[in-house]
Design an enzyme around this catalytic site. Structure first.
Site, PDB file in Angstrom:
ATOM      1  CD  GLU A   1      88.378 -29.126  65.386  1.00  0.00           C
ATOM      2  OE1 GLU A   1      88.067 -29.704  64.770  1.00  0.00           O
ATOM      3  OE2 GLU A   1      88.145 -28.664  66.375  1.00  0.00           O
TER       4      GLU A   1
ATOM      5  CE1 TYR B   1      88.767 -37.642  38.896  1.00  0.00           C
ATOM      6  CE2 TYR B   1      89.893 -36.711  40.739  1.00  0.00           C
ATOM      7  CZ  TYR B   1      89.239 -37.707  40.498  1.00  0.00           C
ATOM      8  OH  TYR B   1      88.990 -38.675  41.103  1.00  0.00           O
TER       9      TYR B   1
END
Length: 394
Positions: A372, A297
Protein backbone atom coordinates in the site's frame (compact mmCIF):
# COMPACT_ATOMS: atom_id res chain seq x y z
CA UNK A 1 5.78 23.33 -7.16
CA UNK A 2 8.20 22.13 -4.52
CA UNK A 3 8.50 18.34 -4.32
CA UNK A 4 8.72 18.42 -0.53
CA UNK A 5 5.39 20.24 -0.40
CA UNK A 6 3.72 17.58 -2.53
CA UNK A 7 5.11 14.80 -0.34
CA UNK A 8 4.11 16.55 2.88
CA UNK A 9 0.55 17.10 1.67
CA UNK A 10 0.26 13.51 0.50
CA UNK A 11 1.46 12.30 3.90
CA UNK A 12 -1.44 14.18 5.52
CA UNK A 13 -4.03 12.28 3.48
CA UNK A 14 -2.22 8.96 3.04
CA UNK A 15 -3.88 7.01 5.87
CA UNK A 16 -7.36 8.13 4.85
CA UNK A 17 -6.64 7.23 1.22
CA UNK A 18 -5.54 3.74 2.25
CA UNK A 19 -8.84 3.36 4.12
CA UNK A 20 -10.69 4.34 0.95
CA UNK A 21 -8.77 1.73 -1.03
CA UNK A 22 -9.57 -0.97 1.53
CA UNK A 23 -13.26 -0.07 1.58
CA UNK A 24 -13.45 -0.33 -2.20
CA UNK A 25 -11.45 -3.56 -2.12
CA UNK A 26 -13.87 -5.13 0.33
CA UNK A 27 -16.87 -4.24 -1.80
CA UNK A 28 -15.92 -5.07 -5.41
CA UNK A 29 -18.36 -4.59 -8.29
CA UNK A 30 -18.12 -5.80 -11.87
CA UNK A 31 -18.19 -3.68 -15.01
CA UNK A 32 -21.21 -1.37 -15.39
CA UNK A 33 -22.46 -2.62 -12.01
CA UNK A 34 -20.32 -0.24 -9.93
CA UNK A 35 -23.24 1.62 -8.35
CA UNK A 36 -21.94 1.59 -4.76
CA UNK A 37 -18.42 2.42 -5.86
CA UNK A 38 -19.73 5.33 -7.92
CA UNK A 39 -21.70 6.64 -4.98
CA UNK A 40 -18.64 6.51 -2.73
CA UNK A 41 -16.71 8.47 -5.34
CA UNK A 42 -19.51 11.04 -5.59
CA UNK A 43 -19.58 11.45 -1.82
CA UNK A 44 -15.87 12.26 -1.69
CA UNK A 45 -16.06 14.59 -4.69
CA UNK A 46 -18.95 16.42 -3.03
CA UNK A 47 -16.94 16.81 0.20
CA UNK A 48 -14.16 18.37 -1.86
CA UNK A 49 -16.50 20.79 -3.63
CA UNK A 50 -15.93 19.23 -7.04
CA UNK A 51 -18.44 19.48 -9.87
CA UNK A 52 -19.81 16.02 -10.72
CA UNK A 53 -20.96 14.59 -14.03
CA UNK A 54 -22.14 11.06 -14.76
CA UNK A 55 -21.33 9.16 -17.93
CA UNK A 56 -21.59 5.63 -19.32
CA UNK A 57 -23.97 4.55 -16.57
CA UNK A 58 -21.72 4.12 -13.56
CA UNK A 59 -18.89 6.38 -14.76
CA UNK A 60 -18.12 9.61 -12.91
CA UNK A 61 -16.24 12.75 -13.90
CA UNK A 62 -15.12 15.23 -11.26
CA UNK A 63 -14.36 18.67 -12.66
CA UNK A 64 -12.24 21.10 -10.69
CA UNK A 65 -11.97 24.58 -12.20
CA UNK A 66 -9.56 27.18 -10.93
CA UNK A 67 -9.27 30.06 -13.36
CA UNK A 68 -8.05 30.12 -16.94
CA UNK A 69 -5.41 27.76 -18.23
CA UNK A 70 -4.76 24.30 -19.56
CA UNK A 71 -7.37 21.54 -19.25
CA UNK A 72 -5.77 18.33 -18.00
CA UNK A 73 -7.21 14.99 -16.91
CA UNK A 74 -6.36 11.80 -15.10
CA UNK A 75 -8.23 8.53 -15.36
CA UNK A 76 -8.87 5.69 -12.91
CA UNK A 77 -10.82 2.54 -13.74
CA UNK A 78 -13.17 1.34 -10.99
CA UNK A 79 -14.39 -2.19 -11.84
CA UNK A 80 -13.42 -5.52 -10.29
CA UNK A 81 -13.10 -9.06 -11.64
CA UNK A 82 -15.18 -12.27 -11.25
CA UNK A 83 -12.48 -13.93 -9.13
CA UNK A 84 -12.73 -15.34 -5.60
CA UNK A 85 -10.09 -13.76 -3.37
CA UNK A 86 -7.69 -16.12 -1.56
CA UNK A 87 -5.78 -13.51 0.46
CA UNK A 88 -6.23 -13.63 4.22
CA UNK A 89 -6.15 -9.90 4.95
CA UNK A 90 -8.40 -7.73 7.07
CA UNK A 91 -9.71 -6.00 3.96
CA UNK A 92 -10.46 -9.20 2.02
CA UNK A 93 -13.35 -9.03 -0.44
CA UNK A 94 -16.70 -9.57 1.25
CA UNK A 95 -18.45 -10.40 -2.03
CA UNK A 96 -18.30 -14.03 -3.08
CA UNK A 97 -16.75 -14.55 -6.49
CA UNK A 98 -15.67 -10.93 -6.95
CA UNK A 99 -12.32 -9.31 -6.29
CA UNK A 100 -10.19 -6.31 -7.17
CA UNK A 101 -7.52 -8.56 -8.67
CA UNK A 102 -6.20 -5.94 -11.07
CA UNK A 103 -5.64 -3.02 -8.72
CA UNK A 104 -8.46 -0.76 -9.84
CA UNK A 105 -9.22 -0.06 -6.20
CA UNK A 106 -5.69 1.34 -5.94
CA UNK A 107 -6.15 3.45 -9.07
CA UNK A 108 -9.39 4.89 -7.69
CA UNK A 109 -7.92 5.66 -4.26
CA UNK A 110 -4.89 7.39 -5.79
CA UNK A 111 -7.11 9.56 -7.94
CA UNK A 112 -9.37 10.47 -5.02
CA UNK A 113 -6.27 11.46 -3.06
CA UNK A 114 -5.23 13.70 -5.95
CA UNK A 115 -8.70 15.26 -5.97
CA UNK A 116 -8.36 16.16 -2.30
CA UNK A 117 -4.89 17.63 -2.85
CA UNK A 118 -5.98 19.92 -5.67
CA UNK A 119 -9.20 20.92 -3.92
CA UNK A 120 -7.29 21.95 -0.79
CA UNK A 121 -4.43 23.76 -2.55
CA UNK A 122 -6.07 26.00 -5.11
CA UNK A 123 -3.54 28.73 -4.42
CA UNK A 124 -0.87 26.51 -5.98
CA UNK A 125 -2.31 26.00 -9.47
CA UNK A 126 -4.49 27.40 -12.25
CA UNK A 127 -6.56 25.73 -14.93
CA UNK A 128 -9.07 22.88 -15.07
CA UNK A 129 -8.68 19.23 -14.08
CA UNK A 130 -11.05 16.45 -15.03
CA UNK A 131 -10.86 13.37 -12.82
CA UNK A 132 -12.33 10.51 -14.86
CA UNK A 133 -13.55 7.43 -12.96
CA UNK A 134 -14.21 4.86 -15.66
CA UNK A 135 -16.31 1.69 -15.44
CA UNK A 136 -15.89 -1.65 -17.19
CA UNK A 137 -12.25 -1.62 -18.27
CA UNK A 138 -12.15 -5.38 -17.71
CA UNK A 139 -15.11 -6.20 -19.94
CA UNK A 140 -16.50 -4.33 -22.94
CA UNK A 141 -14.77 -1.08 -22.03
CA UNK A 142 -16.12 2.08 -20.46
CA UNK A 143 -13.65 4.50 -22.03
CA UNK A 144 -15.24 4.68 -25.46
CA UNK A 145 -18.82 5.33 -24.28
CA UNK A 146 -17.57 7.97 -21.84
CA UNK A 147 -15.74 9.72 -24.67
CA UNK A 148 -18.80 9.45 -26.91
CA UNK A 149 -20.82 11.15 -24.16
CA UNK A 150 -18.38 14.06 -24.17
CA UNK A 151 -16.25 13.63 -21.04
CA UNK A 152 -13.23 15.06 -22.86
CA UNK A 153 -15.16 18.08 -24.15
CA UNK A 154 -16.63 21.27 -22.66
CA UNK A 155 -13.91 22.16 -21.83
CA UNK A 156 -11.74 20.09 -24.14
CA UNK A 157 -9.05 18.01 -22.43
CA UNK A 158 -5.58 18.68 -23.81
CA UNK A 159 -3.48 16.26 -21.71
CA UNK A 160 -4.29 13.05 -19.85
CA UNK A 161 -2.49 10.65 -17.48
CA UNK A 162 -3.24 7.05 -16.56
CA UNK A 163 -1.49 4.42 -14.48
CA UNK A 164 -1.73 0.71 -13.72
CA UNK A 165 -0.49 -1.40 -10.83
CA UNK A 166 2.54 -3.48 -11.82
CA UNK A 167 3.24 -6.59 -9.71
CA UNK A 168 6.40 -7.22 -11.74
CA UNK A 169 7.92 -3.90 -10.56
CA UNK A 170 9.17 -3.24 -7.03
CA UNK A 171 7.23 -0.70 -4.98
CA UNK A 172 8.78 2.75 -5.28
CA UNK A 173 9.61 2.28 -8.95
CA UNK A 174 7.70 3.08 -12.14
CA UNK A 175 7.57 1.45 -15.55
CA UNK A 176 7.63 3.81 -18.51
CA UNK A 177 7.67 3.30 -22.26
CA UNK A 178 7.79 5.69 -25.16
CA UNK A 179 5.42 5.04 -28.06
CA UNK A 180 3.63 1.71 -28.38
CA UNK A 181 2.83 0.20 -24.98
CA UNK A 182 -0.22 -2.09 -25.27
CA UNK A 183 -1.68 -4.01 -28.20
CA UNK A 184 -5.04 -3.71 -29.85
CA UNK A 185 -7.34 -6.71 -29.66
CA UNK A 186 -10.13 -7.93 -31.91
CA UNK A 187 -12.28 -11.02 -31.46
CA UNK A 188 -13.20 -13.10 -34.51
CA UNK A 189 -15.60 -15.95 -35.17
CA UNK A 190 -15.48 -18.17 -38.25
CA UNK A 191 -18.20 -20.60 -39.31
CA UNK A 192 -17.08 -23.17 -41.89
CA UNK A 193 -19.89 -24.81 -43.81
CA UNK A 194 -19.40 -28.17 -45.50
CA UNK A 195 -21.82 -30.92 -46.47
CA UNK A 196 -22.77 -33.87 -44.33
CA UNK A 197 -22.37 -37.47 -45.49
CA UNK A 198 -21.84 -40.94 -44.09
CA UNK A 199 -18.32 -41.54 -42.81
CA UNK A 200 -18.02 -44.54 -45.13
CA UNK A 201 -18.83 -42.35 -48.15
CA UNK A 202 -16.70 -39.23 -47.70
CA UNK A 203 -16.76 -38.50 -51.42
CA UNK A 204 -20.43 -37.55 -51.05
CA UNK A 205 -19.76 -34.76 -48.56
CA UNK A 206 -17.50 -31.80 -47.83
CA UNK A 207 -15.68 -32.25 -44.54
CA UNK A 208 -15.71 -29.00 -42.57
CA UNK A 209 -13.24 -30.48 -40.06
CA UNK A 210 -10.65 -31.15 -42.75
CA UNK A 211 -11.15 -27.62 -44.10
CA UNK A 212 -10.80 -26.20 -40.58
CA UNK A 213 -7.53 -28.05 -39.99
CA UNK A 214 -6.05 -26.51 -43.12
CA UNK A 215 -7.54 -23.12 -42.36
CA UNK A 216 -5.80 -23.03 -38.97
CA UNK A 217 -2.43 -23.39 -40.69
CA UNK A 218 -3.39 -20.77 -43.28
CA UNK A 219 -4.41 -18.26 -40.60
CA UNK A 220 -1.05 -18.67 -38.86
CA UNK A 221 0.75 -17.81 -42.11
CA UNK A 222 -1.00 -14.42 -42.15
CA UNK A 223 1.47 -13.34 -39.48
CA UNK A 224 4.44 -15.62 -40.19
CA UNK A 225 4.54 -15.11 -43.98
CA UNK A 226 2.75 -11.82 -44.65
CA UNK A 227 3.76 -9.49 -41.81
CA UNK A 228 7.22 -7.98 -41.44
CA UNK A 229 8.78 -10.06 -38.61
CA UNK A 230 9.90 -6.81 -36.94
CA UNK A 231 6.23 -5.93 -36.42
CA UNK A 232 4.30 -7.27 -33.43
CA UNK A 233 1.21 -9.34 -34.17
CA UNK A 234 -0.32 -12.57 -32.94
CA UNK A 235 -3.45 -14.46 -33.96
CA UNK A 236 -4.80 -16.96 -31.44
CA UNK A 237 -7.51 -19.52 -32.15
CA UNK A 238 -8.74 -20.33 -28.69
CA UNK A 239 -11.89 -22.32 -29.37
CA UNK A 240 -12.98 -24.78 -32.05
CA UNK A 241 -15.98 -27.09 -32.19
CA UNK A 242 -17.77 -29.18 -34.77
CA UNK A 243 -19.18 -32.56 -35.65
CA UNK A 244 -22.16 -34.62 -34.54
CA UNK A 245 -20.94 -38.20 -34.41
CA UNK A 246 -17.86 -40.31 -35.06
CA UNK A 247 -19.20 -41.72 -38.34
CA UNK A 248 -20.66 -38.59 -39.93
CA UNK A 249 -18.81 -36.16 -42.19
CA UNK A 250 -19.00 -32.82 -40.38
CA UNK A 251 -20.94 -30.04 -42.06
CA UNK A 252 -20.19 -27.19 -39.64
CA UNK A 253 -17.15 -26.10 -37.65
CA UNK A 254 -17.03 -22.96 -35.53
CA UNK A 255 -13.83 -21.37 -34.33
CA UNK A 256 -13.16 -18.30 -32.23
CA UNK A 257 -10.01 -16.36 -31.54
CA UNK A 258 -8.28 -13.03 -31.07
CA UNK A 259 -6.05 -10.76 -33.14
CA UNK A 260 -3.49 -8.63 -31.29
CA UNK A 261 -1.35 -5.99 -32.96
CA UNK A 262 0.51 -2.81 -32.07
CA UNK A 263 0.41 -1.07 -35.43
CA UNK A 264 -2.90 0.27 -36.78
CA UNK A 265 -1.66 -0.54 -40.30
CA UNK A 266 -0.89 -4.16 -39.42
CA UNK A 267 -4.22 -4.46 -37.66
CA UNK A 268 -6.06 -3.20 -40.75
CA UNK A 269 -4.14 -5.61 -42.97
CA UNK A 270 -4.95 -8.65 -40.82
CA UNK A 271 -8.63 -7.72 -40.53
CA UNK A 272 -8.83 -7.42 -44.32
CA UNK A 273 -7.25 -10.86 -44.66
CA UNK A 274 -9.73 -12.33 -42.19
CA UNK A 275 -12.72 -10.86 -43.96
CA UNK A 276 -11.64 -11.66 -47.53
CA UNK A 277 -8.81 -14.16 -47.90
CA UNK A 278 -10.18 -16.60 -45.32
CA UNK A 279 -13.48 -16.82 -47.19
CA UNK A 280 -11.72 -17.43 -50.51
CA UNK A 281 -9.41 -20.03 -48.98
CA UNK A 282 -12.34 -22.04 -47.63
CA UNK A 283 -14.09 -21.81 -50.99
CA UNK A 284 -11.06 -23.34 -52.77
CA UNK A 285 -11.51 -26.38 -50.53
CA UNK A 286 -15.17 -26.75 -51.47
CA UNK A 287 -16.76 -25.16 -48.45
CA UNK A 288 -18.07 -21.74 -47.53
CA UNK A 289 -17.27 -19.47 -44.62
CA UNK A 290 -18.81 -16.70 -42.54
CA UNK A 291 -16.40 -14.39 -40.76
CA UNK A 292 -17.42 -11.90 -38.11
CA UNK A 293 -15.09 -9.64 -36.14
CA UNK A 294 -15.86 -7.65 -33.01
CA UNK A 295 -13.45 -4.78 -32.62
CA UNK A 296 -11.92 -4.52 -29.18
CA UNK A 297 -9.53 -1.97 -27.72
CA UNK A 298 -7.07 0.03 -29.81
CA UNK A 299 -3.31 0.12 -29.22
CA UNK A 300 -1.99 2.25 -26.36
CA UNK A 301 0.49 4.66 -27.93
CA UNK A 302 2.10 7.12 -25.53
CA UNK A 303 2.92 10.67 -26.55
CA UNK A 304 6.69 11.21 -26.55
CA UNK A 305 6.51 14.76 -25.17
CA UNK A 306 4.35 13.79 -22.20
CA UNK A 307 6.33 10.59 -21.58
CA UNK A 308 9.53 12.67 -21.39
CA UNK A 309 7.82 14.91 -18.83
CA UNK A 310 6.76 11.85 -16.84
CA UNK A 311 10.32 10.50 -16.87
CA UNK A 312 11.69 13.80 -15.63
CA UNK A 313 9.02 14.00 -12.90
CA UNK A 314 10.06 10.58 -11.57
CA UNK A 315 13.72 11.63 -11.56
CA UNK A 316 12.92 14.82 -9.64
CA UNK A 317 10.75 13.07 -7.07
CA UNK A 318 12.67 9.85 -6.48
CA UNK A 319 15.85 9.72 -8.55
CA UNK A 320 16.72 7.99 -11.80
CA UNK A 321 17.00 4.60 -10.08
CA UNK A 322 13.21 4.61 -9.67
CA UNK A 323 12.67 4.46 -13.43
CA UNK A 324 12.17 1.07 -15.08
CA UNK A 325 12.46 1.40 -18.85
CA UNK A 326 10.09 -1.06 -20.52
CA UNK A 327 11.84 -2.38 -23.62
CA UNK A 328 9.05 -4.34 -25.25
CA UNK A 329 5.38 -3.45 -25.56
CA UNK A 330 2.78 -5.62 -23.87
CA UNK A 331 0.39 -7.69 -25.98
CA UNK A 332 -2.43 -7.37 -23.44
CA UNK A 333 -4.96 -4.57 -23.89
CA UNK A 334 -6.06 -1.42 -22.10
CA UNK A 335 -8.87 0.90 -23.17
CA UNK A 336 -6.98 3.97 -21.98
CA UNK A 337 -5.98 3.83 -25.65
CA UNK A 338 -9.17 5.66 -26.61
CA UNK A 339 -8.32 8.61 -24.36
CA UNK A 340 -4.85 8.84 -25.93
CA UNK A 341 -6.44 9.23 -29.36
CA UNK A 342 -8.18 12.40 -28.20
CA UNK A 343 -5.55 14.03 -25.97
CA UNK A 344 -1.79 13.99 -25.53
CA UNK A 345 -0.93 11.68 -22.69
CA UNK A 346 0.92 8.78 -21.17
CA UNK A 347 0.06 5.50 -19.51
CA UNK A 348 2.60 4.15 -17.03
CA UNK A 349 3.06 1.31 -14.58
CA UNK A 350 3.15 1.71 -10.80
CA UNK A 351 5.33 -0.74 -8.90
CA UNK A 352 3.44 -2.62 -6.18
CA UNK A 353 5.66 -5.67 -5.63
CA UNK A 354 7.20 -6.47 -2.23
CA UNK A 355 8.67 -9.95 -1.95
CA UNK A 356 9.38 -9.60 1.78
CA UNK A 357 5.65 -9.17 2.38
CA UNK A 358 4.73 -11.99 -0.01
CA UNK A 359 3.24 -9.54 -2.50
CA UNK A 360 4.39 -11.37 -5.61
CA UNK A 361 1.28 -12.53 -7.46
CA UNK A 362 0.36 -11.39 -10.93
CA UNK A 363 -2.68 -9.47 -12.07
CA UNK A 364 -5.92 -11.49 -12.16
CA UNK A 365 -4.54 -13.96 -9.63
CA UNK A 366 -6.77 -14.76 -6.62
CA UNK A 367 -3.87 -13.79 -4.33
CA UNK A 368 -2.98 -10.55 -6.09
CA UNK A 369 -2.27 -7.77 -3.62
CA UNK A 370 -0.24 -4.56 -3.44
CA UNK A 371 2.18 -2.92 -1.06
CA UNK A 372 0.00 0.00 0.00
CA UNK A 373 3.00 2.33 0.02
CA UNK A 374 2.45 2.32 -3.74
CA UNK A 375 -0.61 4.49 -3.11
CA UNK A 376 1.66 7.20 -1.70
CA UNK A 377 3.97 7.02 -4.73
CA UNK A 378 1.05 7.02 -7.14
CA UNK A 379 -0.52 10.10 -5.57
CA UNK A 380 2.73 12.04 -5.46
CA UNK A 381 3.59 11.33 -9.09
CA UNK A 382 0.11 11.95 -10.50
CA UNK A 383 -0.09 15.24 -8.62
CA UNK A 384 3.29 16.31 -9.99
CA UNK A 385 2.27 15.23 -13.50
CA UNK A 386 -0.85 17.37 -13.42
CA UNK A 387 0.89 20.32 -11.77
CA UNK A 388 3.63 20.39 -14.42
CA UNK A 389 1.11 20.26 -17.24
CA UNK A 390 -1.00 23.04 -15.73
CA UNK A 391 2.07 25.21 -15.22
CA UNK A 392 2.60 25.18 -18.99
CA UNK A 393 -0.47 27.38 -19.28
CA UNK A 394 0.73 30.08 -16.91
Amino acid sequence: MDNDFIKAEVSKIFDETVKIRRDIHMNPELGFEETETSQKIKNILTECGVEIQSAAGTGIVGILKNGDGIVAASRADIDALPISEENEVEYKSTVAGKMHACGHDVHTAIQLGAVRFFAENKDKWKGTIKFIFQPAEETTGGAKPMIEEGVLEYPKVEYIFGLHTAPEIEVGKFGIKYGKMHASSDIFEIKIHGESAHGALPQNGTDAIVIASQLINYIQTIVSRNIDPREEAVITIGKISGGKAENIICDLVEMKGTIRTLSPEVRSYILDKMHNSVVKFVETLGGSAEVSVRNGYDSVINNDEVTAMLENNIKELYGEESIVKIDKPRMDVEDFSFFLQKAKGVFFRLGVRNEEKGIIYDLHHPRFNVDEESIRYGMELQIKNLINILEMGE
